[in-house]
Enzyme design. Structure first.
Site, short mmCIF file in Angstrom:
data_model
loop_
_atom_site.label_atom_id
_atom_site.label_comp_id
_atom_site.label_asym_id
_atom_site.label_seq_id
_atom_site.Cartn_x
_atom_site.Cartn_y
_atom_site.Cartn_z
N GLY A 13 12.89 7.36 -13.79
CA GLY A 13 11.75 7.68 -14.81
C GLY A 13 12.15 8.94 -15.61
O GLY A 13 13.37 9.01 -15.86
N CYS A 14 11.37 9.55 -15.95
CA CYS A 14 11.53 10.74 -16.96
C CYS A 14 12.42 11.84 -16.24
O CYS A 14 11.85 12.29 -15.30
CB CYS A 14 10.30 11.46 -17.44
SG CYS A 14 10.35 12.95 -18.42
N PHE A 15 13.66 12.16 -16.88
CA PHE A 15 14.52 12.82 -16.28
C PHE A 15 13.95 14.28 -16.22
O PHE A 15 14.21 15.13 -15.57
CB PHE A 15 15.85 12.88 -16.88
CG PHE A 15 15.90 13.08 -18.37
CD1 PHE A 15 15.14 13.77 -19.18
CD2 PHE A 15 17.02 12.30 -18.99
CE1 PHE A 15 15.28 13.85 -20.58
CE2 PHE A 15 17.18 12.33 -20.50
CZ PHE A 15 16.26 13.18 -21.17
#
Length: 180
Positions: A13-15
């Site tokens: 997902g969002c890094f």
């Protein structure tokens, strides 16, 4: 020298939310936010978010396996994601936010497959573990403002980590492990 320095690549997902858990461990040399798995060379954040590049947001971890073995990286990785969600992670939806383990060699592939099976068999989740295990492809570092976001923008990072649903999910599914 090669044995004391290896790479691992994980999409979760969002890094922004994938750097801190690894960055704080012993034996971790670096954690870089970036893009991998797609067909566009040197993609930008805007291109990846457009869902037209085939890339995942990911982190590439350089680590010393004698201090922090790949097996421990896998354990920590599973505890940062919802491995049963095929459509993204938490608030972030779409292919670029899906989970994946990108293996760099056959040993990593075997260890990743074993750890996925152990997680599936554990009964921790009622739905199947759908995180794919894929061969590593070219990794493109993200723009500088994305690197170590949790340090550069602490308040926004903390708000996002909670607001996206990630922090609550981790607490609900891994609480008993962290309390021991």
């Amino acid at each position: 020298m090669e044995e004391s320095k290896q790479q691992a690549t994980f999409a979760g997902g969002c890094f922004w939310c994938m750097v801190k858990p690894f960055d704080e461990q012993p034996g971790i040399i670096s954690v870089i936010s970036g893009y991998t798995g797609g067909h566009v060379e040197n993609p930008t954040y805007q291109q990846v978010c457009s869902e037209s590049t085939g890339h995942y947001e990911a982190v590439q971890i350089t680590f010393n396996p004698e201090i922090f073995p790949y097996e421990r990286l896998l354990e920590l990785y599973w505890q940062q994601i919802d491995p049963t969600d095929p459509g993204g992670q938490f608030y972030d939806r779409g292919q670029s936010y899906q989970t994946a383990i990108f293996y760099h060699n056959e040993k990593q592939k075997d260890l990743a497959e074993q750890s996925k099976q152990v997680l599936q068999d554990s009964g921790r989740f009622t739905k199947p573990v759908v995180t794919p295990i894929l061969p590593a492809k070219t990794f493109y570092p993200a723009e500088e403002y994305h690197q170590h976001y949790y340090k550069k923008n602490k308040a926004h990072y903390e708000s996002y980590h909670v607001g996206s649903g990630r922090a609550g999910f981790i607490q609900a599914h891994w609480r008993e492990k962290s309390e021991k």
